[in-house]
Design a protein around this motif. Structure first.
Motif, PDB file in Angstrom:
ATOM      1  N   MET A  56       0.844  -1.204   0.000  1.00 22.62           N
ATOM      2  CA  MET A  56       0.000   0.000   0.000  1.00 22.62           C
ATOM      3  C   MET A  56       0.874   1.246   0.000  1.00 22.62           C
ATOM      4  SD  MET A  56      -3.016  -0.442   2.767  1.00 22.62           S
ATOM      5  CE  MET A  56      -4.324  -1.618   2.592  1.00 22.62           C
ATOM      6  N   THR A  57       0.333   2.350  -0.480  1.00 24.53           N
ATOM      7  CA  THR A  57       1.037   3.620  -0.303  1.00 24.53           C
ATOM      8  C   THR A  57       0.726   4.128   1.114  1.00 24.53           C
ATOM      9  OG1 THR A  57      -0.809   4.992  -1.044  1.00 24.53           O
ATOM     10  CG2 THR A  57       0.724   4.189  -2.756  1.00 24.53           C
ATOM     11  N   GLY A  58       1.530   5.083   1.579  1.00 24.72           N
ATOM     12  CA  GLY A  58       1.285   5.650   2.908  1.00 24.72           C
ATOM     13  C   GLY A  58      -0.124   6.224   3.009  1.00 24.72           C
ATOM     14  N   LYS A  59      -0.542   6.879   1.933  1.00 25.28           N
ATOM     15  CA  LYS A  59      -1.875   7.498   1.942  1.00 25.28           C
ATOM     16  C   LYS A  59      -2.978   6.438   1.982  1.00 25.28           C
ATOM     17  CE  LYS A  59      -4.865  10.458  -0.775  1.00 25.28           C
ATOM     18  NZ  LYS A  59      -4.980  11.438  -1.837  1.00 25.28           N
ATOM     19  N   GLU A  60      -2.829   5.405   1.145  1.00 23.69           N
ATOM     20  CA  GLU A  60      -3.842   4.335   1.129  1.00 23.69           C
ATOM     21  C   GLU A  60      -3.950   3.683   2.503  1.00 23.69           C
ATOM     22  OE1 GLU A  60      -3.276   2.845  -3.518  1.00 23.69           O
ATOM     23  OE2 GLU A  60      -2.143   1.874  -1.916  1.00 23.69           O
ATOM     24  N   PHE A  61      -2.790   3.490   3.128  1.00 24.25           N
ATOM     25  CA  PHE A  61      -2.772   2.817   4.431  1.00 24.25           C
ATOM     26  C   PHE A  61      -3.524   3.632   5.482  1.00 24.25           C
ATOM     27  CE2 PHE A  61      -0.597   1.894   8.515  1.00 24.25           C
ATOM     28  CZ  PHE A  61      -0.962   0.561   8.627  1.00 24.25           C
ATOM     29  N   LEU A  62      -3.269   4.945   5.514  1.00 21.52           N
ATOM     30  CA  LEU A  62      -3.933   5.774   6.534  1.00 21.52           C
ATOM     31  C   LEU A  62      -5.440   5.868   6.277  1.00 21.52           C
ATOM     32  CD1 LEU A  62      -1.465   8.697   7.292  1.00 21.52           C
ATOM     33  CD2 LEU A  62      -1.912   6.640   8.623  1.00 21.52           C
ATOM     34  N   ILE A  63      -5.827   5.931   5.006  1.00 20.71           N
ATOM     35  CA  ILE A  63      -7.270   5.958   4.709  1.00 20.71           C
ATOM     36  C   ILE A  63      -7.895   4.636   5.178  1.00 20.71           C
ATOM     37  CG2 ILE A  63      -8.989   5.963   2.842  1.00 20.71           C
ATOM     38  CD1 ILE A  63      -7.133   7.966   1.377  1.00 20.71           C
ATOM     39  N   TYR A  64      -7.181   3.559   4.915  1.00 22.46           N
ATOM     40  CA  TYR A  64      -7.655   2.230   5.320  1.00 22.46           C
ATOM     41  C   TYR A  64      -7.852   2.153   6.839  1.00 22.46           C
ATOM     42  CZ  TYR A  64      -7.079  -2.777   6.357  1.00 22.46           C
ATOM     43  OH  TYR A  64      -7.226  -4.045   6.854  1.00 22.46           O
ATOM     44  N   VAL A  65      -6.833   2.606   7.615  1.00 24.88           N
ATOM     45  CA  VAL A  65      -6.995   2.515   9.076  1.00 24.88           C
ATOM     46  C   VAL A  65      -8.045   3.530   9.561  1.00 24.88           C
ATOM     47  CG1 VAL A  65      -4.726   1.538   9.627  1.00 24.88           C
ATOM     48  CG2 VAL A  65      -4.970   3.983   9.625  1.00 24.88           C
ATOM     49  N   GLY A  66      -8.185   4.631   8.855  1.00 27.78           N
ATOM     50  CA  GLY A  66      -9.233   5.604   9.201  1.00 27.78           C
ATOM     51  C   GLY A  66     -10.622   4.992   9.039  1.00 27.78           C
ATOM     52  N   ARG A  67     -10.791   4.225   7.951  1.00 29.76           N
ATOM     53  CA  ARG A  67     -12.094   3.576   7.723  1.00 29.76           C
ATOM     54  C   ARG A  67     -12.325   2.490   8.780  1.00 29.76           C
ATOM     55  NH1 ARG A  67     -16.025   5.291   5.560  1.00 29.76           N
ATOM     56  NH2 ARG A  67     -16.575   3.735   3.994  1.00 29.76           N
ATOM     57  N   LEU A  68     -11.219   1.772   9.161  1.00 26.67           N
ATOM     58  CA  LEU A  68     -11.353   0.767  10.234  1.00 26.67           C
ATOM     59  C   LEU A  68     -11.757   1.431  11.547  1.00 26.67           C
ATOM     60  CD1 LEU A  68      -8.282  -1.643   9.845  1.00 26.67           C
ATOM     61  CD2 LEU A  68     -10.668  -2.089   9.249  1.00 26.67           C
ATOM     62  N   ALA A  69     -11.326   2.695  11.718  1.00 28.92           N
ATOM     63  CA  ALA A  69     -11.659   3.430  12.952  1.00 28.92           C
ATOM     64  C   ALA A  69     -13.013   4.135  12.815  1.00 28.92           C
ATOM     65  CB  ALA A  69     -10.569   4.437  13.274  1.00 28.92           C
ATOM     66  N   HIS A  70     -13.770   3.718  11.809  1.00 25.35           N
ATOM     67  CA  HIS A  70     -15.148   4.211  11.590  1.00 25.35           C
ATOM     68  C   HIS A  70     -15.228   5.671  11.163  1.00 25.35           C
ATOM     69  CE1 HIS A  70     -16.415   0.406  13.199  1.00 25.35           C
ATOM     70  NE2 HIS A  70     -15.764   0.642  14.324  1.00 25.35           N
ATOM     71  N   LEU A  71     -14.175   6.202  10.558  1.00 26.48           N
ATOM     72  CA  LEU A  71     -14.295   7.546   9.988  1.00 26.48           C
ATOM     73  C   LEU A  71     -15.034   7.413   8.650  1.00 26.48           C
ATOM     74  CD1 LEU A  71     -10.702   9.096  10.479  1.00 26.48           C
ATOM     75  CD2 LEU A  71     -12.622   9.076  12.065  1.00 26.48           C
ATOM     76  N   LYS A 116       3.647  10.419   0.101  1.00 27.12           N
ATOM     77  CA  LYS A 116       2.354   9.783   0.383  1.00 27.12           C
ATOM     78  C   LYS A 116       1.917   8.768  -0.672  1.00 27.12           C
ATOM     79  CE  LYS A 116      -0.595  13.413  -1.571  1.00 27.12           C
ATOM     80  NZ  LYS A 116      -1.569  14.459  -1.279  1.00 27.12           N
ATOM     81  N   ASN A 117       2.383   8.947  -1.922  1.00 30.29           N
ATOM     82  CA  ASN A 117       1.968   8.010  -2.970  1.00 30.29           C
ATOM     83  C   ASN A 117       3.015   6.930  -3.240  1.00 30.29           C
ATOM     84  OD1 ASN A 117      -0.563   9.215  -3.410  1.00 30.29           O
ATOM     85  ND2 ASN A 117       0.440  10.872  -4.550  1.00 30.29           N
ATOM     86  N   ARG A 118       4.022   6.871  -2.360  1.00 33.88           N
ATOM     87  CA  ARG A 118       5.050   5.835  -2.486  1.00 33.88           C
ATOM     88  C   ARG A 118       4.615   4.604  -1.694  1.00 33.88           C
ATOM     89  NH1 ARG A 118      10.530   8.102  -0.451  1.00 33.88           N
ATOM     90  NH2 ARG A 118       9.819   9.911  -1.629  1.00 33.88           N
ATOM     91  N   ARG A 119       4.970   3.424  -2.186  1.00 31.81           N
ATOM     92  CA  ARG A 119       4.611   2.205  -1.438  1.00 31.81           C
ATOM     93  C   ARG A 119       5.382   2.151  -0.117  1.00 31.81           C
ATOM     94  NH1 ARG A 119       1.358  -0.364  -4.568  1.00 31.81           N
ATOM     95  NH2 ARG A 119       1.671  -0.315  -6.810  1.00 31.81           N
ATOM     96  N   ILE A 120       4.729   1.640   0.920  1.00 28.11           N
ATOM     97  CA  ILE A 120       5.356   1.608   2.256  1.00 28.11           C
ATOM     98  C   ILE A 120       6.619   0.749   2.238  1.00 28.11           C
ATOM     99  CG2 ILE A 120       5.003   0.988   4.684  1.00 28.11           C
ATOM    100  CD1 ILE A 120       1.986   1.489   4.204  1.00 28.11           C
ATOM    101  N   GLY A 121       6.627  -0.267   1.386  1.00 31.92           N
ATOM    102  CA  GLY A 121       7.804  -1.122   1.252  1.00 31.92           C
ATOM    103  C   GLY A 121       9.059  -0.338   0.878  1.00 31.92           C
ATOM    104  N   LYS A 122       8.862   0.832   0.298  1.00 30.98           N
ATOM    105  CA  LYS A 122      10.015   1.660  -0.112  1.00 30.98           C
ATOM    106  C   LYS A 122      10.376   2.697   0.967  1.00 30.98           C
ATOM    107  CE  LYS A 122      10.141   0.517  -4.684  1.00 30.98           C
ATOM    108  NZ  LYS A 122      11.140  -0.461  -5.059  1.00 30.98           N
TER     109      LYS A 122
END
Ligand code: ATP
Length: 231
Positions: A88-103, A125-131
């Protein structure tokens, strides 16, 4: 009123105490270091405070509220070994955890952009976390822990696995965050505690053996002619 009050908190594993009747409290706006060598009980303490594991006995109160599921929403927790999705990119990851937190979608997006800025990852933010470097991953982890607007940020050994550059990045970020967040973090390195914390809690074999500011502890140990050293 104290933000967090811990009363006789104890955790036993196989009949042996990993954390043994600890008591402390702290006020909002402080940065507290829970310091102790490996196996002292730091992770166990933070996991009990965050509600991840149940204490064997004792209690935790948050702003006067007793510990139950409700207090979890006031606490942001970064574990010692956080799990990221490298693809995932950093941005995708934070949106994902935000949705898990019911935002809502909109809130998750907004909060993500704000936190990426806050932890200095907007450009990446658009770079993959692996990098990401270790320091960048840890800053992303801190953003993740803050996604739901917690009042208390708890970080388990946030810098101990990092190289000097990553360590500097994360300590600088903690310095900035403590301006408007209450932070409780664990470390086994006295220098890290000295650098960012207002108060220290020294944990040894599951017991709090000292507490106070670095100045107070230095003074006490100098007076007793004991060298204050860790490791
Ligand atoms: P480290 O920095 O090495 O993680 P720590 O200060 O965080 O150390 P803890 O991980 O809290 O210490 O461990 C405290 C004690 O409790 C150790 O003796 C550990 O072996 C034991 N312990 C922790 N978790 C468990 C578990 N799930 N089952 C059994 N014993 C455990």
């Amino acid at each position: 009123m104290a933000l967090l009050t811990v009363n006789n908190l104890t955790k036993n594993y196989d009949g042996k105490p990993a954390v043994n009747e600890i008591n402390f409290q702290f006020q909002p706006g402080k940065c507290i270091a829970l310091i102790g060598p490996n196996g002292a009980g730091k992770t166990t303490t933070l996991r009990m405070l965050s509600g991840l594991i149940k204490p064997s006995s004792g209690s935790v109160a948050f702003s006067g509220m007793k510990q139950n599921d409700d207090i979890r929403k006031y606490i942001g927790y970064l574990p010692q070994y956080p799990v990221f999705y490298a693809w995932m990119t950093g941005k995708e990851f934070l949106i994902y955890v935000g949705r898990l937190a019911h935002l809502s979608k909109e809130e998750a997006n907004k909060r993500t952009e704000m936190l990426l800025e806050r932890v200095g990852l907007t450009e990446a933010k658009n770079r993959r976390i692996g990098k990401y470097s270790g320091g960048m991953k840890q800053r992303l982890g801190i953003a993740q822990a803050m996604i739901h607007h917690p009042k208390l940020l708890m970080l388990d050994e946030p810098v101990s696995s990092l190289d000097p550059i990553g360590r500097r990045e994360v300590l600088t970020l903690m310095e900035e965050l403590k301006e408007d967040m209450t932070i409780l973090f664990s470390t086994h390195i006295l220098g890290d505690a000295d650098e960012v914390s207002d108060e220290l809690l020294l944990l040894h074999e599951g017991k709090i053996v000292e507490s106070g500011s670095m100045e107070e502890l230095r003074h006490k140990y100098q007076t007793a002619k004991i060298e204050l050293r860790f490791q």
